[in-house]
Design an enzyme around this catalytic site. Structure first.
Site, PDB file in Angstrom:
ATOM      1  N   SER A  29      -7.199  -1.078  10.261  1.00 45.93           N
ATOM      2  CA  SER A  29      -7.769  -2.220   9.547  1.00 45.93           C
ATOM      3  C   SER A  29      -9.179  -2.486  10.035  1.00 45.93           C
ATOM      4  O   SER A  29      -9.494  -2.259  11.217  1.00 45.93           O
ATOM      5  CB  SER A  29      -6.896  -3.449   9.837  1.00 45.93           C
TER       6      SER A  29
ATOM      7  N   TYR B  85      -1.864  -9.309  15.974  1.00 48.55           N
ATOM      8  CA  TYR B  85      -1.813  -8.306  14.902  1.00 48.55           C
ATOM      9  C   TYR B  85      -2.981  -7.328  15.050  1.00 48.55           C
ATOM     10  O   TYR B  85      -2.796  -6.105  15.026  1.00 48.55           O
ATOM     11  CB  TYR B  85      -1.863  -8.981  13.524  1.00 48.55           C
TER      12      TYR B  85
ATOM     13  N   ASP C 287      15.049   1.556  10.310  1.00 44.80           N
ATOM     14  CA  ASP C 287      14.059   0.873  11.130  1.00 44.80           C
ATOM     15  C   ASP C 287      13.460   1.920  12.072  1.00 44.80           C
ATOM     16  O   ASP C 287      14.208   2.657  12.725  1.00 44.80           O
ATOM     17  CB  ASP C 287      14.787  -0.226  11.924  1.00 44.80           C
TER      18      ASP C 287
ATOM     19  N   GLY D 124     -10.554 -18.552  12.727  1.00 39.27           N
ATOM     20  CA  GLY D 124     -10.516 -17.099  12.936  1.00 39.27           C
ATOM     21  C   GLY D 124     -11.234 -16.289  11.875  1.00 39.27           C
ATOM     22  O   GLY D 124     -11.402 -15.079  12.025  1.00 39.27           O
TER      23      GLY D 124
ATOM     24  N   LYS E 190       2.390  -7.544   9.439  1.00 37.15           N
ATOM     25  CA  LYS E 190       0.963  -7.618   9.103  1.00 37.15           C
ATOM     26  C   LYS E 190       0.390  -9.014   8.918  1.00 37.15           C
ATOM     27  O   LYS E 190      -0.729  -9.148   8.431  1.00 37.15           O
ATOM     28  CB  LYS E 190       0.713  -6.801   7.834  1.00 37.15           C
TER      29      LYS E 190
ATOM     30  N   ARG F 247     -16.270 -10.330   1.494  1.00 39.90           N
ATOM     31  CA  ARG F 247     -15.419  -9.216   1.929  1.00 39.90           C
ATOM     32  C   ARG F 247     -15.612  -8.018   1.013  1.00 39.90           C
ATOM     33  O   ARG F 247     -16.071  -8.148  -0.115  1.00 39.90           O
ATOM     34  CB  ARG F 247     -13.930  -9.614   1.867  1.00 39.90           C
TER      35      ARG F 247
ATOM     36  N   ASN G 109      12.584  -0.430   6.068  1.00 35.54           N
ATOM     37  CA  ASN G 109      13.742  -1.261   6.454  1.00 35.54           C
ATOM     38  C   ASN G 109      13.789  -2.551   5.645  1.00 35.54           C
ATOM     39  O   ASN G 109      14.590  -3.429   5.940  1.00 35.54           O
ATOM     40  CB  ASN G 109      13.731  -1.572   7.960  1.00 35.54           C
TER      41      ASN G 109
ATOM     42  N   ASN H  48      -1.146 -15.643   2.267  1.00 30.19           N
ATOM     43  CA  ASN H  48      -2.271 -15.894   3.173  1.00 30.19           C
ATOM     44  C   ASN H  48      -3.563 -15.367   2.583  1.00 30.19           C
ATOM     45  O   ASN H  48      -4.633 -15.881   2.857  1.00 30.19           O
ATOM     46  CB  ASN H  48      -2.063 -15.154   4.503  1.00 30.19           C
TER      47      ASN H  48
ATOM     48  N   LYS I 211      -3.248  -3.048  15.959  1.00 29.79           N
ATOM     49  CA  LYS I 211      -3.980  -1.976  15.272  1.00 29.79           C
ATOM     50  C   LYS I 211      -4.915  -1.267  16.267  1.00 29.79           C
ATOM     51  O   LYS I 211      -4.991  -0.043  16.305  1.00 29.79           O
ATOM     52  CB  LYS I 211      -4.773  -2.533  14.084  1.00 29.79           C
TER      53      LYS I 211
ATOM     54  N   ILE J 289       0.845  -1.206   0.000  1.00 29.00           N
ATOM     55  CA  ILE J 289       0.000   0.000   0.000  1.00 29.00           C
ATOM     56  C   ILE J 289       0.875   1.250   0.000  1.00 29.00           C
ATOM     57  O   ILE J 289       0.560   2.248  -0.665  1.00 29.00           O
ATOM     58  CB  ILE J 289      -0.975  -0.019   1.198  1.00 29.00           C
TER      59      ILE J 289
HETATM   60  N1  UFG Z   1      -9.764 -17.279   1.506  1.00 30.49           N
HETATM   61  C1  UFG Z   1      -9.849 -18.493   0.850  1.00 30.49           C
HETATM   62  N2  UFG Z   1      -8.689 -19.071   0.425  1.00 30.49           N
HETATM   63  C2  UFG Z   1      -7.470 -18.512   0.606  1.00 30.49           C
HETATM   64  C3  UFG Z   1      -7.390 -17.260   1.282  1.00 30.49           C
HETATM   65  C4  UFG Z   1      -8.556 -16.678   1.724  1.00 30.49           C
HETATM   66  O1  UFG Z   1     -10.929 -19.033   0.666  1.00 30.49           O
HETATM   67  O2  UFG Z   1      -6.454 -19.093   0.194  1.00 30.49           O
HETATM   68  C5  UFG Z   1     -11.006 -16.607   1.921  1.00 30.49           C
HETATM   69  C6  UFG Z   1     -11.103 -16.296   3.399  1.00 30.49           C
HETATM   70  O3  UFG Z   1     -11.653 -17.377   4.084  1.00 30.49           O
HETATM   71  C7  UFG Z   1     -11.989 -15.047   3.386  1.00 30.49           C
HETATM   72  C8  UFG Z   1     -11.615 -14.348   2.082  1.00 30.49           C
HETATM   73  O4  UFG Z   1     -11.037 -15.356   1.267  1.00 30.49           O
HETATM   74  O5  UFG Z   1     -13.343 -15.422   3.310  1.00 30.49           O
HETATM   75  C9  UFG Z   1     -10.636 -13.234   2.246  1.00 30.49           C
HETATM   76  O6  UFG Z   1      -9.492 -13.701   2.954  1.00 30.49           O
HETATM   77  P1  UFG Z   1      -8.150 -12.856   3.034  1.00 30.49           P
HETATM   78  O7  UFG Z   1      -7.144 -13.674   3.780  1.00 30.49           O
HETATM   79  O8  UFG Z   1      -7.775 -12.359   1.685  1.00 30.49           O
HETATM   80  O9  UFG Z   1      -8.580 -11.560   3.854  1.00 30.49           O
HETATM   81  P2  UFG Z   1      -9.144 -11.479   5.336  1.00 30.49           P
HETATM   82  O10 UFG Z   1     -10.443 -10.757   5.221  1.00 30.49           O
HETATM   83  O11 UFG Z   1      -9.127 -12.750   6.065  1.00 30.49           O
HETATM   84  O12 UFG Z   1      -7.973 -10.606   5.968  1.00 30.49           O
HETATM   85  C10 UFG Z   1      -8.084  -9.245   6.054  1.00 30.49           C
HETATM   86  C11 UFG Z   1      -6.704  -8.572   6.063  1.00 30.49           C
HETATM   87  C12 UFG Z   1      -5.997  -8.822   7.361  1.00 30.49           C
HETATM   88  C13 UFG Z   1      -6.900  -8.568   8.525  1.00 30.49           C
HETATM   89  C14 UFG Z   1      -8.127  -9.426   8.391  1.00 30.49           C
HETATM   90  C15 UFG Z   1      -9.056  -9.271   9.559  1.00 30.49           C
HETATM   91  O13 UFG Z   1      -5.908  -9.021   4.997  1.00 30.49           O
HETATM   92  O14 UFG Z   1      -4.901  -7.925   7.435  1.00 30.49           O
HETATM   93  O15 UFG Z   1      -8.807  -9.027   7.212  1.00 30.49           O
HETATM   94  O16 UFG Z   1     -10.193 -10.045   9.425  1.00 30.49           O
HETATM   95  F1  UFG Z   1      -6.321  -8.833   9.704  1.00 30.49           F
END
Ligand code: UFG
Length: 337
Positions: free
Chosen positions: A124, A148, A58, A294, A84, A229, A32, A196, A152, A12
């Protein structure tokens, strides 16, 4: 105006540096490279100006931060630099608290010493947890589910208290799910290891680095059962930072103000895979697996407050988000490596 961008080599931060330059500001990046690449700085310079200032430092190194404020004229700050990864924060909570809280505290101390009083902070939607009411407004209850998320939440509280005591205005931008890339395809998200987040994962499937998308659960209380989302284009998000700085510079926003940064639209995991398949030009393979610990079922932003106080609304749709993300990933299958 000269804007300090901490974490300006990150996803970002790099896009925001470009948006700030486009809005006529001088930019000083501090990073850093703990989770970013010097090549991102080169790419930002190529999109802006060769003499864009960069300092490798840093933020926990207060002397180094002091030097940044001594050696550069800084009028305002956008603070992105932070760890993050939600999962990693569970394993290394102390590292997350030390880094994310320590850097914010040092930065605000040095700002105060140098009479710099305008700050935009990267928060966030994670501070809302699983919201009871959607679209979620800024007055919804806050808390956190991971170290994390607590960093925030706690950083927001630290900044609210600092803004009461110091000459300090701060906009706490609560981002929903940033995706996409600059339309040039030369900067973008470059996660370490296996991503992730959904869109980076989908894009690595598209370039053949991963076999298939794993959909984490299709038994949620949502139209197709998969998680919903509020995905927002990173260029819209970047422009929100410019709007926040302008709202403070003009005196329209004073003290500490949380503002949601989303589109107000919710898309499911399957919607995203479909839009990505369209962008890529072929069906991307996926399998449904169990829920991820989670995760919440659904969230999206109420966007009126951002429109009222920042005069800003997102304008790019999900197709543009995935087309731009794909341009970045297809031109740079291994990211900046
Ligand atoms: N998902 C999948 N497969 C994957 C990754 C994600 O099905 O490989 C799904 C998740 O279950 C969710 C959606 O896609 O339904 C979005 O997941 P992300 O990981 O892309 O995003 P999140 O909403 O989980 O994460 C975001 C931010 C984080 C923050 C979090 C808090 O990226 O920094 O919201 O809920 F902490």
């Amino acid at each position: 105006m000269a804007t300090l961008v901490t974490g300006g080599a990150g996803f970002i931060g790099s896009h925001t540096a470009v948006a700030l330059h486009a809005a006529g500001r001088d930019v000083v990046i501090v990073d850093n490279f703990s989770n970013s690449s010097p090549k991102a700085v080169d790419a930002v310079r190529a999109l802006t100006t060769d003499d864009l200032a960069f300092v490798e430092a840093d933020l926990l190194d207060t002397d180094a931060v002091e030097r940044v404020f001594k050696n550069h004229t800084i009028d305002e700050v956008v603070h992105f630099a932070a760890h993050k990864a939600v999962g990693e924060s569970v394993e290394k909570p102390l590292a997350y608290y030390r880094n994310n809280l320590g850097s914010t505290i040092s930065l605000v101390e040095v700002m105060a010493e140098h009479g710099v009083s305008k700050l935009v902070f990267s928060s966030s939607c994670t501070v809302y947890g699983e919201p009871d009411v959607i679209p979620v407004t800024e007055s919804a209850p806050t808390g956190a589910e991971s170290p994390y998320g607590w960093t925030k939440y706690m950083s927001e509280q630290i900044l609210v208290d600092a803004a009461r005591a110091l000459p300090l205005d701060v906009v706490l931008l609560r981002y929903f799910n940033p995706v996409g890339a600059h339309p040039s395809g030369t900067i973008g998200e470059d996660p370490n290891g296996i991503p992730n987040n959904l869109v980076p994962f989908v894009m690595q499937v598209a370039v053949g680095r991963l076999d298939q998308v794993r959909v984490f659960g299709d038994d949620y209380d949502t139209p197709d059962g998969t998680g919903v989302r509020d995905y927002i284009h990173v260029m819209d998000l970047a422009e929100a930072h410019v709007a926040a700085l302008e709202a403070m510079a003009s005196g329209r926003l004073r003290g500490a103000n949380p503002v949601n940064i989303g589109t107000g639209n919710g898309y499911s995991v399957l919607d995203v895979i479909r839009a990505a398949s369209t962008a890529v030009g072929r069906e991307l393979p996926y399998e449904v697996v169990g829920r991820r610990a989670g995760d919440i079922a659904k969230t999206w932003a109420a966007t009126d407050h951002a429109a009222d106080v920042l005069g800003w609304r997102a304008s790019r749709d999900i197709e543009e988000m995935l087309a731009d993300h794909w341009r970045w990933q297809s031109q740079n299958p291994d990211g900046f490596a």
